[in-house]
Design an enzyme around this catalytic site. Structure first.
Site, PDB file in Angstrom:
ATOM      1  CG  ASP A  92      -2.100   0.919   1.100  1.00  0.00           C
ATOM      2  OD1 ASP A  92      -1.872   2.094   0.744  1.00  0.00           O
ATOM      3  OD2 ASP A  92      -3.238   0.491   1.354  1.00  0.00           O
TER       4      ASP A  92
ATOM      5  CE1 TYR B 145     -13.714   2.346  -7.938  1.00  0.00           C
ATOM      6  CE2 TYR B 145     -16.106   2.297  -8.125  1.00  0.00           C
ATOM      7  CZ  TYR B 145     -14.935   1.801  -7.595  1.00  0.00           C
ATOM      8  OH  TYR B 145     -14.985   0.716  -6.729  1.00  0.00           O
TER       9      TYR B 145
ATOM     10  CE  LYS C 280     -12.714  -1.286  -8.461  1.00  0.00           C
ATOM     11  NZ  LYS C 280     -11.533  -1.948  -7.919  1.00  0.00           N
TER      12      LYS C 280
ATOM     13  CB  SER D 180     -17.584  -2.014  -7.645  1.00  0.00           C
ATOM     14  OG  SER D 180     -18.605  -1.064  -7.524  1.00  0.00           O
TER      15      SER D 180
HETATM   16  P1  NAD Z   1      -9.565   2.340   0.322  1.00  0.00           P
HETATM   17  O1  NAD Z   1      -9.265   3.570  -0.444  1.00  0.00           O
HETATM   18  O2  NAD Z   1      -9.861   2.461   1.763  1.00  0.00           O
HETATM   19  O3  NAD Z   1      -8.371   1.294   0.153  1.00  0.00           O
HETATM   20  C1  NAD Z   1      -7.627   1.164  -1.024  1.00  0.00           C
HETATM   21  C2  NAD Z   1      -6.150   1.189  -0.643  1.00  0.00           C
HETATM   22  O4  NAD Z   1      -5.375   1.016  -1.834  1.00  0.00           O
HETATM   23  C3  NAD Z   1      -5.725   2.510  -0.004  1.00  0.00           C
HETATM   24  O5  NAD Z   1      -5.096   2.258   1.234  1.00  0.00           O
HETATM   25  C4  NAD Z   1      -4.751   3.114  -1.018  1.00  0.00           C
HETATM   26  O6  NAD Z   1      -3.726   3.831  -0.399  1.00  0.00           O
HETATM   27  C5  NAD Z   1      -4.258   1.874  -1.762  1.00  0.00           C
HETATM   28  N1  NAD Z   1      -3.813   2.142  -3.129  1.00  0.00           N
HETATM   29  C6  NAD Z   1      -4.510   2.774  -4.103  1.00  0.00           C
HETATM   30  N2  NAD Z   1      -3.774   2.832  -5.232  1.00  0.00           N
HETATM   31  C7  NAD Z   1      -2.602   2.214  -4.959  1.00  0.00           C
HETATM   32  C8  NAD Z   1      -1.434   1.945  -5.721  1.00  0.00           C
HETATM   33  N3  NAD Z   1      -1.304   2.360  -6.983  1.00  0.00           N
HETATM   34  N4  NAD Z   1      -0.413   1.273  -5.139  1.00  0.00           N
HETATM   35  C9  NAD Z   1      -0.512   0.856  -3.861  1.00  0.00           C
HETATM   36  N5  NAD Z   1      -1.588   1.079  -3.084  1.00  0.00           N
HETATM   37  C10 NAD Z   1      -2.609   1.760  -3.637  1.00  0.00           C
HETATM   38  O7  NAD Z   1     -10.744   1.588  -0.443  1.00  0.00           O
HETATM   39  P2  NAD Z   1     -11.668   0.383   0.048  1.00  0.00           P
HETATM   40  O8  NAD Z   1     -12.994   0.924   0.393  1.00  0.00           O
HETATM   41  O9  NAD Z   1     -10.930  -0.446   1.042  1.00  0.00           O
HETATM   42  O10 NAD Z   1     -11.830  -0.388  -1.321  1.00  0.00           O
HETATM   43  C11 NAD Z   1     -11.029  -1.527  -1.633  1.00  0.00           C
HETATM   44  C12 NAD Z   1     -11.405  -2.016  -3.012  1.00  0.00           C
HETATM   45  O11 NAD Z   1     -12.780  -2.331  -3.051  1.00  0.00           O
HETATM   46  C13 NAD Z   1     -11.182  -1.005  -4.131  1.00  0.00           C
HETATM   47  O12 NAD Z   1     -10.718  -1.688  -5.270  1.00  0.00           O
HETATM   48  C14 NAD Z   1     -12.552  -0.447  -4.381  1.00  0.00           C
HETATM   49  O13 NAD Z   1     -12.698   0.034  -5.688  1.00  0.00           O
HETATM   50  C15 NAD Z   1     -13.418  -1.669  -4.129  1.00  0.00           C
HETATM   51  N6  NAD Z   1     -14.798  -1.341  -3.743  1.00  0.00           N
HETATM   52  C16 NAD Z   1     -15.016  -0.495  -2.687  1.00  0.00           C
HETATM   53  C17 NAD Z   1     -16.314  -0.149  -2.326  1.00  0.00           C
HETATM   54  C18 NAD Z   1     -16.576   0.818  -1.207  1.00  0.00           C
HETATM   55  O14 NAD Z   1     -17.651   1.433  -1.205  1.00  0.00           O
HETATM   56  N7  NAD Z   1     -15.680   0.978  -0.231  1.00  0.00           N
HETATM   57  C19 NAD Z   1     -17.394  -0.704  -3.040  1.00  0.00           C
HETATM   58  C20 NAD Z   1     -17.149  -1.584  -4.092  1.00  0.00           C
HETATM   59  C21 NAD Z   1     -15.824  -1.887  -4.440  1.00  0.00           C
HETATM   60  C1  WQD Z   2     -25.972   5.561  -0.696  1.00  0.00           C
HETATM   61  C2  WQD Z   2     -27.332   6.237  -0.667  1.00  0.00           C
HETATM   62  C3  WQD Z   2     -27.387   8.399  -1.725  1.00  0.00           C
HETATM   63  C4  WQD Z   2     -24.855  10.482   1.144  1.00  0.00           C
HETATM   64  C5  WQD Z   2     -21.138   4.144  -3.994  1.00  0.00           C
HETATM   65  C6  WQD Z   2     -20.516   3.963  -5.348  1.00  0.00           C
HETATM   66  C7  WQD Z   2     -20.520   2.505  -5.734  1.00  0.00           C
HETATM   67  C8  WQD Z   2     -19.845   1.663  -4.652  1.00  0.00           C
HETATM   68  C9  WQD Z   2     -20.491   1.901  -3.336  1.00  0.00           C
HETATM   69  C10 WQD Z   2     -17.472   1.499  -5.063  1.00  0.00           C
HETATM   70  C11 WQD Z   2     -27.675   6.918  -1.985  1.00  0.00           C
HETATM   71  C12 WQD Z   2     -27.699   8.509  -0.253  1.00  0.00           C
HETATM   72  C13 WQD Z   2     -25.580   9.495   0.506  1.00  0.00           C
HETATM   73  C14 WQD Z   2     -25.546  11.583   1.719  1.00  0.00           C
HETATM   74  C15 WQD Z   2     -27.619  10.619   1.003  1.00  0.00           C
HETATM   75  N1  WQD Z   2     -18.464   2.016  -4.474  1.00  0.00           N
HETATM   76  N2  WQD Z   2     -26.940   9.561   0.437  1.00  0.00           N
HETATM   77  N3  WQD Z   2     -26.914  11.593   1.626  1.00  0.00           N
HETATM   78  O1  WQD Z   2     -23.679   5.911  -4.350  1.00  0.00           O
HETATM   79  O2  WQD Z   2     -24.867   3.816  -3.565  1.00  0.00           O
HETATM   80  O3  WQD Z   2     -22.493   3.739  -4.059  1.00  0.00           O
HETATM   81  O4  WQD Z   2     -20.450   3.320  -3.039  1.00  0.00           O
HETATM   82  O5  WQD Z   2     -17.418   0.633  -5.870  1.00  0.00           O
HETATM   83  O6  WQD Z   2     -19.808   2.401  -6.915  1.00  0.00           O
HETATM   84  O7  WQD Z   2     -21.271   4.711  -6.280  1.00  0.00           O
HETATM   85  O8  WQD Z   2     -23.228   4.937  -2.050  1.00  0.00           O
HETATM   86  O9  WQD Z   2     -23.062   5.730   0.252  1.00  0.00           O
HETATM   87  O10 WQD Z   2     -22.746   7.389  -1.622  1.00  0.00           O
HETATM   88  O11 WQD Z   2     -25.014   6.477  -1.197  1.00  0.00           O
HETATM   89  O12 WQD Z   2     -28.850  10.694   0.945  1.00  0.00           O
HETATM   90  O13 WQD Z   2     -24.964  12.523   2.266  1.00  0.00           O
HETATM   91  O14 WQD Z   2     -27.301   7.283   0.311  1.00  0.00           O
HETATM   92  O15 WQD Z   2     -28.195   9.260  -2.468  1.00  0.00           O
HETATM   93  O16 WQD Z   2     -29.034   6.758  -2.197  1.00  0.00           O
HETATM   94  P1  WQD Z   2     -23.661   4.672  -3.582  1.00  0.00           P
HETATM   95  P2  WQD Z   2     -23.440   6.178  -1.114  1.00  0.00           P
END
Ligand code: NAD
Ligand code: WQD
Length: 339
Positions: free
Chosen positions: A32, A151, A155, A126
């Site tokens: 990381d 973004y 994915k 995602s």
């Molecule tokens: P996060 O940002 O907390 O963690 C990602 C980590 O990757 C960070 O610590 C960052 O410093 C590190 N990183 C990014 N680019 C890097 C690079 N080039 N080299 C080394 N390290 C790097 O995110 P998260 O919420 O833990 O998400 C983890 C994964 O899950 C991501 O791929 C994200 O797209 C996916 N995901 C997250 C969510 C969500 O809502 N949190 C939803 C769906 C998918």
């Molecule tokens: C959830 C709900 C908002 C904030 C995102 C990414 C998705 C995935 C998960 C990575 C929605 C509502 C939110 C606020 C609100 N990430 N909301 N007031 O948009 O469903 O998904 O995270 O892969 O790709 O798009 O998540 O938590 O932003 O929103 O009313 O201040 O909460 O409108 O309905 P979202 P979110």
């Protein structure tokens, strides 16, 4: 002990997964570069597990430095690839940065997995790959729609790359995990979500409002065609996600997979509205939330939630926690980290 390389191990989902992997007897190393994190989760992991995890502060888009990690660790049995930039909004403003970071990191890791003979690879995907889905709940075979942001496209492209690469990297098996809305924190309140920039996701926005970091929050729209007018999402506890990664790895190690690339939805399979989520927070925390109803947020889909039958049937996984557990742990974490 079998050694697993976790990328993004200092991030939100990565750090919680490391705890679960260690609990299940794996040795973990992390990569990381702290693009969106700091070192604190490493001490959180140590406090919970008693184990020190080595983190390589390497940018995965740097091919030479990434290869060096594999040269130093020829005994890696699996890669869990979390590292990525993840803000939908930022990706719209900085698509080049997002494509460079997310695509090059994934490409370098895939090359290393092939070159160094790593047999198991798990990729963080995602629910955003489904775009504006035409069917609910979404299953893994639901047709993917146009990506709504750069973004989401990273994915979709990551998934496509893996399918293509699998044809050449025949010795590696892959699992693509599509998370819905990850939230909540470790039950000890020692690890949780620590956004380095202003929180945008619903659960941290709620807890930051309740603790006073924000004066109030806005519900984005109450005029949707849903049971109370607010949007519906599938909120999944981060420790349930962690469990799904451990189970996916064990499944691959036991060679239980039928296909070289398998895809699984990870959600609770039920939709919760924004107002229901707020209600759950108020109930579990005993705090009244200062919120107002505002206009719809651009780009929001009305409703999305998962069908997770495939993960249940093949991986033996099912979520154990609900929206109340999410709010309870997220709130305990917020109170602790704000001290
Ligand atoms: P996060 O940002 O907390 O963690 C990602 C980590 O990757 C960070 O610590 C960052 O410093 C590190 N990183 C990014 N680019 C890097 C690079 N080039 N080299 C080394 N390290 C790097 O995110 P998260 O919420 O833990 O998400 C983890 C994964 O899950 C991501 O791929 C994200 O797209 C996916 N995901 C997250 C969510 C969500 O809502 N949190 C939803 C769906 C998918
Ligand atoms: C959830 C709900 C908002 C904030 C995102 C990414 C998705 C995935 C998960 C990575 C929605 C509502 C939110 C606020 C609100 N990430 N909301 N007031 O948009 O469903 O998904 O995270 O892969 O790709 O798009 O998540 O938590 O932003 O929103 O009313 O201040 O909460 O409108 O309905 P979202 P979110």
């Amino acid at each position: 002990m079998q050694k697993v390389l976790v990328t993004g191990g200092c991030g939100y989902i990565g750090s919680h997964t490391i705890v679960d992997l260690i609990k299940n007897g794996f040795e973990v190393i992390s990569v990381d570069n702290h693009l969106n994190s700091d070192r604190k989760p490493l001490s959180g992991i140590r406090k919970i597990t008693g184990k020190t995890v080595k983190n390589y502060k390497v940018d995965l888009s740097d091919r030479t430095r990434t290869r060096k990690i594999f040269k130093e660790n020829p005994d890696i049995v699996g890669i869990i690839h979390f590292a990525a930039l993840k803000s939908v909004g930022d990706s719209v403003n900085q698509p080049l940065f997002y494509f460079r970071n997310n695509m090059l990191s994934t490409l370098n890791l895939l090359e290393c997995a092939h070159e160094f003979g790593v047999k198991n690879f798990i990729f963080s995907s995602s629910c955003s790959v489904y775009g504006n889905s035409k069917e609910l709940p979404v299953t893994e075979t639901t047709e993917l729609q146009e990506a709504e942001s750069p973004y989401a496209r990273t994915k979709q492209m990551g998934e496509h790359m893996i399918h293509d690469v699998a044809k050449e990297a025949k010795k590696t098996n892959f699992i693509l995990l599509r998370y819905f809305n990850p939230c909540g924190a470790h039950e000890s309140a020692t690890l949780g979500e620590s956004p380095t920039t202003k929180a945008q996701n619903l659960v941290p926005v709620i807890t930051e409002t309740a603790i006073g970091k924000r004066k109030s929050m806005t519900v984005f729209g109450d005029d949707y065609d849903t049971r109370d007018g607010s949007c519906i999402r599938d909120y999944i506890h981060v420790m349930d996600l962690a469990d799904a990664h451990t189970k996916s790895l064990q499944y691959l190690l036991k060679k239980k997979n039928k296909q070289q690339v398998e895809t699984y939805n990870l959600g609770i399979g039920d939709g919760v509205t924004v107002l229901e989520a707020i209600n759950a927070f108020e109930k579990t925390s005993g705090k009244k939330l200062n919120y107002k109803i505002g206009p719809r947020r651009a780009g929001d889909v009305v409703a999305i939630y998962a069908n997770f039958d495939a993960a249940n049937k093949n991986l033996g996984w099912s979520p154990k926690r609900d929206i109340n557990d999410i709010m309870k742990t997220a709130w305990e974490w917020e109170m602790k980290r704000s001290k």
